[in-house]
Design a protein around this motif. Structure first.
Motif, mmCIF file in Angstrom:
data_model
loop_
_atom_site.group_PDB
_atom_site.id
_atom_site.type_symbol
_atom_site.label_atom_id
_atom_site.label_comp_id
_atom_site.label_asym_id
_atom_site.label_seq_id
_atom_site.Cartn_x
_atom_site.Cartn_y
_atom_site.Cartn_z
ATOM 1 N N ARG A 1 -1.602 -32.099 34.162
ATOM 2 C CA ARG A 1 -0.759 -32.086 33.344
ATOM 3 C C ARG A 1 0.262 -33.200 33.161
ATOM 4 N N HIS B 1 -3.079 -28.678 27.866
ATOM 5 C CA HIS B 1 -2.110 -29.149 28.583
ATOM 6 C C HIS B 1 -0.992 -29.878 27.732
ATOM 7 N N ALA C 1 -0.186 -28.549 24.560
ATOM 8 C CA ALA C 1 0.380 -27.632 23.897
ATOM 9 C C ALA C 1 1.729 -27.150 25.269
ATOM 10 N N ARG C 2 1.312 -26.945 26.706
ATOM 11 C CA ARG C 2 2.408 -26.629 27.370
ATOM 12 C C ARG C 2 3.480 -27.899 27.425
ATOM 13 N N ARG D 1 4.401 -29.802 25.157
ATOM 14 C CA ARG D 1 5.257 -29.631 23.865
ATOM 15 C C ARG D 1 6.382 -28.623 24.190
ATOM 16 N N GLN D 2 5.937 -27.588 24.758
ATOM 17 C CA GLN D 2 6.738 -26.558 25.228
ATOM 18 C C GLN D 2 8.033 -27.094 26.253
ATOM 19 N N ALA D 3 7.401 -27.796 27.213
ATOM 20 C CA ALA D 3 8.615 -28.274 28.156
ATOM 21 C C ALA D 3 9.280 -28.993 27.713
ATOM 22 N N THR E 1 10.697 -29.456 24.735
ATOM 23 C CA THR E 1 11.190 -29.076 23.312
ATOM 24 C C THR E 1 12.785 -29.328 22.930
ATOM 25 N N SER F 1 8.569 -35.364 21.253
ATOM 26 C CA SER F 1 7.508 -34.323 20.898
ATOM 27 C C SER F 1 6.410 -35.248 21.111
#
Length: 266
Positions: free
Chosen positions: A25, A64, A66-67, A69-71, A73, A78
């Motif tokens: 990642r 990867h 998607a994860r 993006r969450q991390a 935020t 972005s």
């Protein structure tokens, strides 16, 4: 917020590091960050992350991203779709590798004096935390690591030459002594360290450094040092000072005279 590639891959936000997850990642983030604010196609990302892509590499890539993006935020950074690819939407100046290249290029092509050149390169060197993309596997990461390290060595040599002309061989010796063993094939690095040692009257150490480099090249590559380094070694043995060393001595004398005139000498 900073994206850091010059060492372990990190994203810092305030005084903390953002949890990014496993090496793959982090490799996805690095593959995007090296082209910050520019689209990178999914195919290129897959080629950068995997030497031998798995059957469902596209799905893995999407997971990867998607994860990540969450991390990211809370950081204001972005990852978006744009122009048929993915973009890490961040000011490139927030990526240390980009800032390093900009400062080094500015110093080497636009700085008009050694003081300015030295200041810019010192700022670039402060960004360095170790081998770029530390912990990121694969051929792409290895190629990027080598390319950035070559830029780093070039910047260090230019900085050291400027320091010598400014009459600061002590700074050159302090900074380069631990670096030369890490980059034994970078002869310009060894050359300017030898000059710094000679300027400080440490000729025996300069000769010993040359002997170690010569032994390394013979043992690992079966070759001798290049002609420039051999010529410098011969000048040292003959007791002839090279132009950089003489310039350092003149600069040092000017600084001492200024201190005496202004009353700042102790």
């Amino acid at each position: 917020m900073d994206v850091r590639l010059l060492g372990p891959v990190e994203v810092t936000f305030g005084d903390r590091c953002v949890p990014l997850g496993p090496p793959q990642r982090r490799a996805v983030l690095a593959a995007l960050a090296i082209d910050a604010d520019r689209p990178v196609s999914p195919r290129t990302l897959i080629e950068r992350v995997w030497d031998d892509p798995p059957d469902r590499a596209t799905d893995s890539l999407y997971a990867h991203i998607a994860r990540l993006r969450q991390a990211l935020t809370a950081t204001g950074v972005s990852i978006e779709r744009r122009g048929g690819g993915y973009v890490l939407e961040v000011d490139p100046e927030r990526v240390d590798a980009y800032r390093f290249r900009r400062l080094a290029k500015q110093a080497q092509t636009h700085a008009r004096d050694d003081s300015t050149r030295s200041r810019l390169l010192s700022e670039a060197m402060e960004l360095w935390r170790g081998a770029p993309l530390t912990g990121i596997p694969g051929d792409w990461a290895a190629r990027m690591r080598y390319s950035i390290e070559q830029q780093f060595v070039g910047a260090i040599v230019t900085w050291a030459q400027a320091q010598m002309r400014l009459g600061r061989p002590d700074m050159v010796v302090t900074e380069l002594t631990p670096l030369v063993p890490r980059y034994p094939l970078a002869e310009p690095l060894a050359s300017v360290l030898m000059r710094g040692l000679c300027a400080l009257g440490r000729t025996a150490e300069a000769v010993a450094l040359y002997a170690r480099l010569r032994g390394y090249l013979a043992d690992h590559l079966g070759i001798d040092p290049g002609p420039e380094l051999r010529a410098l070694h011969l000048r040292i043995l003959r007791g002839n000072k090279d132009p950089l060393t003489r310039a350092a001595g003149r600069a040092g004398a000017r600084e001492l005279l200024y201190a005496q005139v202004t009353g700042s000498a102790r």
